[in-house]
Design a protein around this motif. Structure first.
Motif, short mmCIF file in Angstrom:
data_model
loop_
_atom_site.label_atom_id
_atom_site.label_comp_id
_atom_site.label_asym_id
_atom_site.label_seq_id
_atom_site.Cartn_x
_atom_site.Cartn_y
_atom_site.Cartn_z
N LYS A 184 -4.22 0.99 -7.78
CA LYS A 184 -3.63 -0.12 -7.03
C LYS A 184 -3.89 0.03 -5.53
O LYS A 184 -4.19 -0.95 -4.84
CB LYS A 184 -2.12 -0.20 -7.28
CG LYS A 184 -1.51 -1.48 -6.75
CD LYS A 184 -0.18 -1.77 -7.42
CE LYS A 184 0.22 -3.22 -7.22
NZ LYS A 184 1.52 -3.47 -7.88
N ALA A 185 -3.76 1.23 -5.02
CA ALA A 185 -4.04 1.46 -3.59
C ALA A 185 -5.45 0.99 -3.26
O ALA A 185 -5.69 0.33 -2.25
CB ALA A 185 -3.86 2.94 -3.25
N LEU A 218 0.83 -1.20 0.00
CA LEU A 218 0.00 0.00 0.00
C LEU A 218 0.87 1.25 0.00
O LEU A 218 0.64 2.19 -0.77
CB LEU A 218 -0.94 -0.01 1.22
CG LEU A 218 -1.89 1.16 1.35
CD1 LEU A 218 -2.81 1.28 0.14
CD2 LEU A 218 -2.74 1.03 2.62
N GLU A 219 1.88 1.25 0.85
CA GLU A 219 2.76 2.43 0.88
C GLU A 219 3.48 2.60 -0.45
O GLU A 219 3.67 3.72 -0.92
CB GLU A 219 3.76 2.33 2.04
CG GLU A 219 3.16 2.62 3.41
CD GLU A 219 2.41 3.95 3.48
OE1 GLU A 219 2.90 4.97 2.96
OE2 GLU A 219 1.30 3.96 4.06
N ARG A 253 1.12 4.16 -2.82
CA ARG A 253 0.95 5.58 -2.47
C ARG A 253 2.16 6.38 -2.94
O ARG A 253 2.02 7.49 -3.46
CB ARG A 253 0.79 5.72 -0.96
CG ARG A 253 -0.57 5.25 -0.46
CD ARG A 253 -0.58 5.09 1.05
NE ARG A 253 -1.95 4.90 1.56
CZ ARG A 253 -2.23 4.69 2.84
NH1 ARG A 253 -1.26 4.61 3.74
NH2 ARG A 253 -3.47 4.53 3.22
N GLU A 254 3.34 5.83 -2.71
CA GLU A 254 4.56 6.56 -3.08
C GLU A 254 4.65 6.76 -4.59
O GLU A 254 5.33 7.67 -5.05
CB GLU A 254 5.79 5.82 -2.56
CG GLU A 254 5.98 5.93 -1.05
CD GLU A 254 6.24 7.35 -0.58
OE1 GLU A 254 6.97 8.08 -1.27
OE2 GLU A 254 5.70 7.73 0.48
N SER A 255 4.01 5.90 -5.36
CA SER A 255 4.04 6.06 -6.81
C SER A 255 2.72 6.61 -7.35
O SER A 255 2.45 6.55 -8.54
CB SER A 255 4.39 4.73 -7.48
OG SER A 255 3.49 3.74 -7.06
N ASN A 256 1.87 7.14 -6.46
CA ASN A 256 0.58 7.72 -6.86
C ASN A 256 -0.25 6.75 -7.70
O ASN A 256 -0.98 7.16 -8.60
CB ASN A 256 0.78 9.02 -7.64
CG ASN A 256 1.20 10.15 -6.73
OD1 ASN A 256 0.66 10.32 -5.65
ND2 ASN A 256 2.18 10.94 -7.17
N ASP A 257 -0.15 5.47 -7.38
CA ASP A 257 -0.93 4.48 -8.10
C ASP A 257 -2.26 4.31 -7.36
O ASP A 257 -2.44 3.40 -6.54
CB ASP A 257 -0.16 3.16 -8.19
CG ASP A 257 -0.82 2.19 -9.17
OD1 ASP A 257 -2.03 2.38 -9.45
OD2 ASP A 257 -0.13 1.26 -9.62
N VAL A 258 -3.19 5.17 -7.68
CA VAL A 258 -4.45 5.25 -6.94
C VAL A 258 -5.28 3.99 -7.15
O VAL A 258 -5.91 3.48 -6.22
CB VAL A 258 -5.25 6.49 -7.39
CG1 VAL A 258 -6.52 6.62 -6.58
CG2 VAL A 258 -4.40 7.75 -7.26
#
Lengths: 426, 426, 426, 426
Positions: free
Chosen positions: B370-371, B359-360, B363-368
């Protein structure tokens, strides 16, 4: 406690010079002021019998003193209000809290105070001590036919009490609904409720009206079986021409445009009346006009200038139910009611100032700025002297709250009734 | 009513084959299942003493039967719940509703049921029969110093009762506020409340915590003096390191993002605990997870994966207040509590399935996308067999509500206590 | 278009007799009227540069004609408003929409119109054509340090433009947040934003202020990283004494009590200013006072009678940011602004009529009825003649909208600028 | 980009072992699994042509790349989605954004992708470049008869385009309403709108349906002329049996009980279809099921188990309009749509698990706890393997998003169409 006309006249005399200055100015500035005053004099708002005592929340209740201990004392209290403002000339009873032992005597008492009997209200949202079946899971909607029957019979009994007293309408507010997803078959609940209402409707005298009140939530917290104007209108349409929708200002979801609802109900000939109050969050039952007085004005603007389906003018107060329905948790109930009536009269008077011809012209030319200027010009006008003048001419007090305090009415009532009283029904 | 371990074991034996099938599958599909089960076993939710009887609204109350008539019977009821789910190992008392005559004996009784004493709760939102001064216009905020003093003294007395029982925290929920614009000087109300809280804080033992609960509205309908997390946090910051904010899920304005509030309070080291319930409109106090279970999961997702200011992991249940605060208006209170605890355990288990590392990364790659996939993968997993296994290992029932109904517990309680009981305090 | 003083004087002359009648009456009825008039004259509201053109929604935009095509024309428009009401003596610029080619010349132009430069506004909620990195996933909160850097640099550049023009404050409104559960690590987002703000704060001249604006939702629809006053206050506290919270009336959850927020921010010395507008549902950006004028009055009541931490009186307009922030979707922008300023002046004047000594007395004795009577007495007073008198004395028009229409200003502007114009930045 | 069946089969083959394990377990645990799978296969959700590009807010838009540049490319995109999930077998066109040059060729292209044409959508909420009269003040409600005529003609033209393509329904969403109190005569607006709709209705082929969509607010911010289900139902009733209400999940006031509205519309035979999306605050147009998946399930629970007036079962997908209507502001539009369809299928599958017989029994005996247990048992079940199996049998991908990413579809589209594309209509 009976306040004699002399006392009111004396009180008014002391304030007359000041009033005259204010009213003379208002008169000069207001076109058609005499007609406005007459309409204000004619307008009456009913006081519900349960609003004369201190209300509360599920968390607690902080009673005051001198509350009415009987139906007779409730009528006295409304009589007192009416004496002070000549605008509270009707009382709305709640059954079983207010069953009169002798309807005749009660009628006579009310007549002495100049009071008529407005809509009678049934109660199937509580269980009474001697009740056979419980309304825990609803009344007119209940899956159990015997419970529906019990609730129908109660409503028919309420109509009978109303006939005895001279009422002409029944208000049905149902707390029926559900607290949890899955609990209710929404459709069956609607159909059961409709069937039950039809039986009640069948028992209605030909010159009576049935008001179907709606409410978005509370005491049920997931669904309400008469939950919005759309549902109430559906019931009223299916019931027939004596059935109408009743609008309680506090019974909506956040941000609802109530004045539009009012306008559409008028268009359909299905607006039955109002329960006036104010609120910020839910059904807060606060003093009318204490939170959003502009909304109140906008509603009156629709009422004053709207028409019925046949384009007949909508006449405030003739056969419609206008009632205050507030809960006085921290104010003296009688003072609170005086403030509420005043707020209603101010909003009504302001709406009468609206230049409806100019407003329609602005609307027809999409002049949005001008439309706002027109209605805000009315709203920003100080109409208090006009409202006071209407009271004065009707024989009421220039300052109802002023005289209430000067005469220490509450102390007198406490003296008469005691400090630890609980109004029946609360 | 005492349920022996045999009875539970027999009940479980009958369901064991089915459970084994379900759990074996879940075990295979779940990484780290043993660790998850251990955390579920360790987690305990306190039951408030007032939740054991039927609640109601200002419109009415429809009591059931067999409600506890004394503090002893309340402890028995929580003991029974704990016996069934091994997750309700604490009780939260309310003063003055639950003042023990003999703290020692009460402690012994609780210990026999395996129960600890969670936060004690003060009550300055109601007037007690023998009370000198009224809280009608507030308690800790009151303009009258003597009333503030009375309310402060009451809170200090509550702390003393808590010390006697082994509690380690005080929850202060204030109904203080105002119903009408103009009524209150907001600033003075805040300053008075802060000063009062400071006196209470000074009386707190060094190993205690003070929980400042906030609420957006009700019973005051215009302003609340501890109205949102921002205000509660302001009080808690000014009070000191033993003061924390307590979050009741139903105490927010519509649409509030509660999980974000939780995260920020954790960041500041000021999250004190929860009052769990669910709601659709206001403070509806419905069964936990009955209206919006996804929101509950999102909150647990913050709790499970969040950290304190020093990046120390946030440990659920160690010193924090986790309590159910619901009102059981139309369900059997004990069944309702079993459903609430189950919903909490389901949400907690789901949150433990979240792959926080992935999840982090998302988030760090702005993969909404996937999050969302990651957290919904956890949420859509059927964790009931894992929760049941945790219960089984702890000696509780595979199906708490199933056994409750099989044993006809409510009927037994009615037999013991009678049909017309009213739990003290309601 | 330049309106000469003669024209205004002529316009006023025609209305003078009427005005004199109204004002003479108001003067007689109003204690301390001269002091009130002076405070009204002193009060100035800034006009944002983006409010001079027609706004729209995501669904569409229906432009009018004659909109300003350049910064120079925007200043002319504000100058014109100020000429008409003498209350719009400041303009608030938005960067990059309004970067002046020559700050000196722009300053001279503004000075000719009697205008000061209010807060400058940065923009990290949109991508500019030549921008290296995108703000799609936030700016000051972004997980990508390079994007944060870009946004910080932009804000510092905005400060520089402000210095050139004589501004003394920077307003930071962030659209940063998230649209979906799981998308954001709330805590990291807060910490990144704080760190970024600290860098911007470090670049602030010593006599400048930083306004941190909050918003509950939109354009992000799940969480906002500066989402409520509590969060804004947390940032402002951690930043230092030059940082303040800015309140936009439309940026709250439904039913929020904004006046209480205002009071608490004043108490903490952290109220920075306002973006005035009105709304019914969300951030509707409607004309000030068009939906809930009583709320506006209640906010001014706090401002007028409140004090700072050291009990120093809160002075409206001295160093605080008072700005209109509305979107004129269906009204002529200039007429809309005139209506907004008028609504503000009416509310301010009403608040000045509140007998604060009597109000505090009523509060100290818990006389809720009287407290309401006092503030509603002020609110129900027709203050328009007083506001008009203040305008008259300042050299402005008795009826700004009246003269605007009489002079057919919009037609003149269309003649000058064309029918198909789009104000820069929209 | 065309994805061949081999590629999908290969992708599935790699996941087959894992899927088989999961599905075998689900199959064993699920009664009637084959029937459920068949219903899932049969269910189709239309994709609106405007959802294939990146959306935005009034504050900005952050486009991605590879967006469809023509109607042909939009059909390709929907074809691609349908290839991956076999549940998106229809496209809903928007006029004038998607006027086909050659309807025949477009029909052929769609047929090649296995796509039908769902409802056509008119647009009177924007002005088109070549349009004679403006909709600034409404279209079907407009006070100007010529503007109403223009809007009516446009709708009739849309019907004609629909006939050419094989559509069978017209969806009318009106942004008509007002932004300010006073602006509109609500009744005239309703009457004008009704009259206009009647003219459009008269042009409807006999086998077509007219869907009247309602919306509580935005883009008008004070009133909407089709503002709630009650108003939509009033129009639909007055229009006739081919007119129905269309429910967009995001078009309600806060806290509305949408599933109850759905149930009542089914009872009246007036439910026309859905626009699926999710939201937290307003019409946020987020991915379906991303904010409140339980609500979505509850709605499907009504759809799956409800009946029409004559007690005929309500068949999902046969003649009703089921469409996604979301705005993909920060996600890849195609991935967002895949997530939305998956959420719909999950909710539908869960609703098919509800033991409706047992549920009705629980309701009939007011067993609220059991009713909740029954529906939550269905909701807590992990139905993803069943949904995946339905896809597998239909020839679609086990993991649509998985294959979308593995094949780097977006990159391919960018390669084909370029990085800086703007989908027509946005």
């Amino acid at each position: 406690m009976i306040i004699s006309q002399n006392i009111i006249d004396d009180h008014n005399a002391k304030q007359m010079a000041k009033h005259k200055t204010l009213f003379d100015f208002a008169k000069n500035e207001t076109e058609g002021v005499e007609k406005i005053i007459q309409r204000l004099i004619d307008f009456q708002v009913a006081i519900p019998s349960w609003a004369l005592g201190t209300g509360g929340t599920r968390f607690g209740r902080f009673p005051g003193g001198g509350e009415p201990r009987s139906l007779e004392e409730k009528i006295e209290d409304v009589g007192l209000l009416h004496k002070l403002n000549k605008t509270s000339g009707a009382i709305s009873l709640h059954i079983p809290w207010d069953i009169p032992t002798s309807p005749k005597e009660i009628q006579t008492l009310a007549a002495q105070h100049g009071l008529a009997f407005d809509a009678v209200n049934s109660n199937t949202f509580q269980d009474q001590p001697d009740q056979a079946l419980t309304y825990k899971f609803g009344s007119l909607q209940n899956v159990n036919k015997a419970i529906r029957k019990q609730a129908i019979d109660h409503n028919i009994e309420v109509i009978k009490h109303g006939i005895d007293l001279g009422s002409k309408s029944l208000t049905v507010w149902l707390s029926d609904g559900s607290c949890f997803p899955g609990q209710l078959n929404f459709r069956k609940a609607f159909e059961n409720t409709l069937e039950s209402l039809q039986e009640i409707y069948a028992a209605l005298p030909s010159d009576w009206k049935l008001f179907v009140e709606y409410k978005a939530f509370e005491p049920n917290f997931y669904s309400m079986t008469v939950g919005d104007w759309g549902q109430s209108h559906l019931y009223a349409s299916k019931l027939g021409e004596k059935a109408f929708t009743l609008v309680d200002l506090g019974h909506h979801l956040p941000n609802a445009n109530i004045e539009q609802i009012v306008s559409l109900l008028m268009m359909e000939g299905k607006l039955g009346g109002f329960h006036f109050n104010d609120s910020k969050y839910g059904d807060d039952d606060l003093t009318v006009g204490s939170i959003n007085p502009y909304q109140l004005f906008l509603i009156f603007n629709e009422l004053t200038h709207g028409t019925q389906p046949n384009n007949a003018p909508f006449e405030l107060g003739s056969g419609f139910g206008w009632m205050i329905d507030a809960s006085h948790n921290i104010k003296d109930p009688l003072e609170d009611l005086l403030q509420s009536v005043e707020a209603i009269m101010v909003a009504y008077a302001q709406s009468l100032l609206v230049d409806s011809k100019a407003l329609e012209d602005a609307r027809e030319s999409n002049d949005v700025v001008k439309a706002q200027e027109i209605i805000q010009a009315a709203y920003r006008t100080d109409v208090r002297p006009i409202v006071a003048e209407a009271r004065l001419r009707a024989g009421a007090a220039l300052s109802p709250i002023g005289i209430f305090r000067d005469l220490k009415v509450r102390n007198v009532l406490i003296g008469e009734r005691g400090l630890k009283t609980v109004a029946t029904g609360l």
